[in-house]
Write an enzyme that holds these catalytic residues in place. Structure first.
Site, PDB file in Angstrom:
ATOM      1  N   ASP A 298      85.494  29.014  58.857  1.00  0.00           N
ATOM      2  CA  ASP A 298      84.172  28.971  58.243  1.00  0.00           C
ATOM      3  C   ASP A 298      83.135  28.825  59.362  1.00  0.00           C
ATOM      4  O   ASP A 298      83.470  28.663  60.537  1.00  0.00           O
ATOM      5  CB  ASP A 298      84.088  27.833  57.203  1.00  0.00           C
ATOM      6  CG  ASP A 298      83.022  28.114  56.150  1.00  0.00           C
ATOM      7  OD1 ASP A 298      82.109  28.922  56.417  1.00  0.00           O
ATOM      8  OD2 ASP A 298      83.081  27.527  55.055  1.00  0.00           O
TER       9      ASP A 298
HETATM   10  C1  NOJ Z   1      79.632  28.700  54.927  1.00  0.00           C
HETATM   11  C2  NOJ Z   1      80.302  28.692  53.595  1.00  0.00           C
HETATM   12  O1  NOJ Z   1      81.107  27.535  53.466  1.00  0.00           O
HETATM   13  C3  NOJ Z   1      81.157  29.914  53.320  1.00  0.00           C
HETATM   14  O2  NOJ Z   1      81.586  29.875  52.006  1.00  0.00           O
HETATM   15  C4  NOJ Z   1      80.391  31.156  53.635  1.00  0.00           C
HETATM   16  O3  NOJ Z   1      81.164  32.285  53.330  1.00  0.00           O
HETATM   17  C5  NOJ Z   1      79.981  31.130  55.088  1.00  0.00           C
HETATM   18  N1  NOJ Z   1      79.128  29.997  55.329  1.00  0.00           N
HETATM   19  C6  NOJ Z   1      79.267  32.397  55.529  1.00  0.00           C
HETATM   20  O4  NOJ Z   1      78.008  32.434  54.984  1.00  0.00           O
END
Ligand code: NOJ
Length: 754
Positions: A298
């Protein structure tokens, strides 16, 4: 206690989730499923390419950067020409639109030595331009065809706009409504969530290899939905049995559905951050579940291993994540900065790097990007397929189907289209932006139909509509209350549209107080005093504590965040052109102090809710939810006949169950018939009940439909703390009904294999 464990399926090594048997899947099995075969030509191409790549270029393929100004996390590593020149960009996120993406791909093709196409990713969570209801809302349809269709429609739009890969579905089970990201998932039940996960993966990847579908991503691996106190990103401590039984199965369902990518979670799990958890990503996901795709971290999660306190330096953090099984590093650039040096020092194996690079190159190959890096950039398609009429029609239908009628005293709803005067009050009546909910991708306000417009569209000019906003979400001002009261008094019916702002749920939007924010409850008090039928339409991302609102409203409709077609869908339901059929997929507590209060809690030694006795209860709030899991009213009524099933499972372990459901009301309608099972005695404490099947059936008024289920005793096992799947014979309670709290029961014995 049952003494014989008849089947220890295996240790987690063959984690064959109980739900994997298709008990009652509504999902048509023969979908348009064209997977690109991993042929010799692909292998040959990828291997030859890898021979030409320097170590820097290889590690570059494992690195993903933000391509524009849209930040969906804190400041992160910046994209630069120098990175392109050195071949250090494998993927870019957060840029959409054919023209924008073409420019980035062109830059990469011009500047990089080997011209390996970039993979473009975007958070397409519930639609791209056409915004569908939020995932939690949509789960309340219990309609797997809808989940498939909206994911497919989102894939068509996103890919027509140049996107290759979405970070969806989020398949985290969420049993705590304080957690803001409950809005992004399928609710609190694992069985239902598995079915939905599968439908969404198949929908996004409906035509894989062709430029009109996208890679899906199962996220966030794992247990992200169980943070302490519902605070986003907080640590998770749960038993291995709960992990295996509640949180892992939707991810396994995604693997079984052919998902191409996974995202590791931010949280730590039992003391080990998911992003540095080798057991999770290598032993379980790759070696045992045989996941063939690639894992992305993430946002900045690799770097955050330092904040977790398990890595002291950037290099340690990148090694921990990479060696755990994170193939691609999202946004912080640590792999590019650290892995090459670590390799030269012998702290990482080149074979592991090659394996990760190969997975990513194969993903690019399978999309045809080596043949044509601009394959997804078709401006004509973008013009015709983004925001198409068919997507809008689907959005309206699904939004109406997502809505859950929570209360309807004296059949207040549906309203007559011939009502003379209607007061429309509240901060969400004339709002375009909030009603799309969080993660609205590239949804635009101008495309949204407000409730005011939807009702005007429906009723034309013959009906006088008196709109007053009444109050804001957080602003303490009550200045407009008297105006709202006057409007209500002069009308035949009052429709109040209240709730949360879109960004009161979603990432990092946990709330500790779950009542309507600001002055909205006070506004409803004022409206109630006008003495007219009060219809409350709620828009929110999570279950709220609605005890007061339930008393204020004559009719209460949970509309969630309906998306682009908001107003039309609300009007369809309020005026009876659509009959509500949604049922809750999360319990609505009476008060925050009860949380978590999910329906399938485990049994205890002092059950019950008896005042003045020693039972598992609070002394100040009853042991019930205001609205339970599976609950939802219709304009019509359904009556259930007696459950038909033998009192013993068949020798092959199956049990047939049927029930007649009659539509005794005045409307044709759909009912979601639910099957729950409880294991009466087991070697471990089991939940009081668990969903094991459901069917959504259309029943014309006055007619009866027979609903059949087949249970398999082998699906009634459980995961113990050694992560073994055990199936035990004995007596099972079989429950069928219209919600988790409205069930008839029978018992059936399974004597085990002879
Ligand atoms: C953080 C989030 O937790 C995740 O779900 C998301 O896909 C990513 N950022 C990218 O934006």
């Amino acid at each position: 206690m049952k003494r014989t464990i008849v089947a220890i399926a295996c240790a987690i090594g063959c984690f064959c989730v109980g739900n994997a048997h298709n008990v009652n899947s509504q999902l048509p099995q023969k979908r348009e499923k064209k997977e690109v075969k991993v042929g010799d030509s692909e292998t040959k191409f990828v291997h030859e390419l890898m021979q030409k790549m320097t170590l820097t270029e290889k590690i570059g393929q494992l690195s993903q950067y933000v391509g524009g100004t849209l930040l969906t996390g804190p400041q992160s590593g910046a994209l630069s020409d120098s990175l392109f020149i050195r071949g250090m960009v494998g993927s870019i996120l957060n840029v959409g639109g054919v023209d924008n993406l073409r420019k980035l791909q062109e830059k990469n093709m011009q500047l990089s030595r080997l011209k390996i196409p970039i993979l473009f990713a975007f958070d397409v969570i519930h639609g791209y331009k056409t915004i569908f209801p939020t995932p939690l809302a949509e789960s309340c349809t219990w309609d797997l065809d809808f989940m498939y269709e909206t994911s497919k429609a989102a894939a068509i739009e996103a890919s027509a706009s140049g996107i290759h890969w979405t970070f969806a579905p989020m398949v985290d089970i969420a049993r705590d409504p304080r957690w803001g990201r409950i809005v992004e998932g399928a609710g609190e039940d694992t069985y239902l969530a598995c079915k939905i996960a599968e439908a969404r993966v198949r929908g996004f990847q409906w035509n894989l290899g062709k430029p009109n579908s996208v890679y899906a991503c199962a996220k966030h691996f794992v247990a992200y939905g169980a943070p302490q106190a519902g605070r986003d990103y907080a640590p998770v401590d749960i038993s291995m049995s709960t992990l295996a039984e509640v949180y892992l199965p939707p991810f396994k369902a995604c693997v079984d559905a052919g998902v191409k990518t996974f995202m590791s979670a931010f949280n730590s799990l039992n003391g080990v951050p998911a992003t540095g958890n080798r057991w999770l990503m290598t032993n379980l996901l790759r070696n045992q579940w045989k996941f063939q795709g690639f894992v992305v971290s993430d946002w900045n999660a690799v770097q955050e291993l330092k904040d977790h306190g398990v890595a002291a330096t950037d290099e340690e953090a990148s090694l921990l994540a990479f060696n755990a099984g994170v193939d691609m590093n999202m946004t912080d650039g640590l792999y590019n900065r650290c892995l090459e040096k670590a390799l030269r020092e012998g702290r990482v194996d080149i074979k592991a790097i090659d394996a990760s690079v190969e997975r990513i190159l194969r993903a690019k190959y399978a999309l045809g990007l080596f043949e044509d890096p601009y394959r997804f950039f078709d401006s004509k398609r973008e013009r015709t397929e983004v925001r198409s009429n068919s997507a809008m029609t689907l959005a309206r239908k699904v939004a109406a189907s997502s809505m859950v009628l929570l209360k309807n005293s004296q059949s207040t709803l549906p309203l007559s289209k011939h009502t003379n005067r209607i007061a429309l009050i509240g901060p969400l009546v004339n709002n375009r932006s909030e009603v799309m909910g969080s993660w609205k991708a590239r949804g635009e306000d101008k495309d949204v139909v407000t409730v005011l417009e939807g009702i005007k569209n429906k009723l034309g000019s013959a009906v006088a509509i008196n709109y007053v906003q009444g109050c804001d979400f957080l602003d303490p001002s009550t200045q407009e209350f008297s105006k709202a009261f006057e409007a209500a008094k002069q009308s035949d019916v009052v429709i109040a549209v209240v709730g949360e702002k879109a960004l009161m749920s979603g990432e990092s939007r946990s709330r500790a107080v779950l009542r309507l924010p600001g002055q909205q409850e006070a506004l409803l008090d004022t409206l109630q005093k006008a003495g007219k039928p009060l219809v409350v339409v709620l828009m929110n991302g999570r279950p709220l504590c609605l005890e007061k609102v339930d008393k204020q409203a004559d009719a209460l409709l949970e509309a969630w965040f309906p998306g682009t077609q908001c107003g039309n869908a609300v009007a369809d339901i309020l005026f009876g052109d659509a009959v509500p059929a949604g049922k809750l997929t999360t319990s609505f507590p009476l008060s925050e102090g009860q949380i978590p209060n999910y329906y399938n809690y485990k049994r205890s030694g002092r059950p019950g809710d008896m005042p003045h006795s020693s039972t598992v209860r609070h002394i100040d709030v009853p042991n019930r939810n205001l609205y339970p899991f599976g609950y939802g009213l219709s304009y019509t009524k359904f009556s259930y006949g007696e459950i038909q099933c033998a009192n013993e499972f068949n020798v092959d372990g199956t049990l047939q169950i049927s029930v007649d459901v009659t539509n005794t009301g005045g409307y044709d309608g759909e009912e979601i018939v639910q099957l729950y099972v409880a294991d009466k005695h087991a070697s471990m404490v089991r939940p009081v009940k668990e969903l094991k099947g459901f069917k959504k059936v259309f029943i014309p008024k006055g007619e009866t439909v027979r609903v059949d289920f087949t249970l398999n005793a082998r699906d009634l096992g459980f995961w113990n703390n050694e992560m073994q799947y055990v199936v035990e014979p004995g007596i099972f309670e079989i429950m069928v009904g219209s919600s988790s709290e409205d069930l008839q029961k029978k018992e059936a014995i399974w004597k085990g294999d002879k």
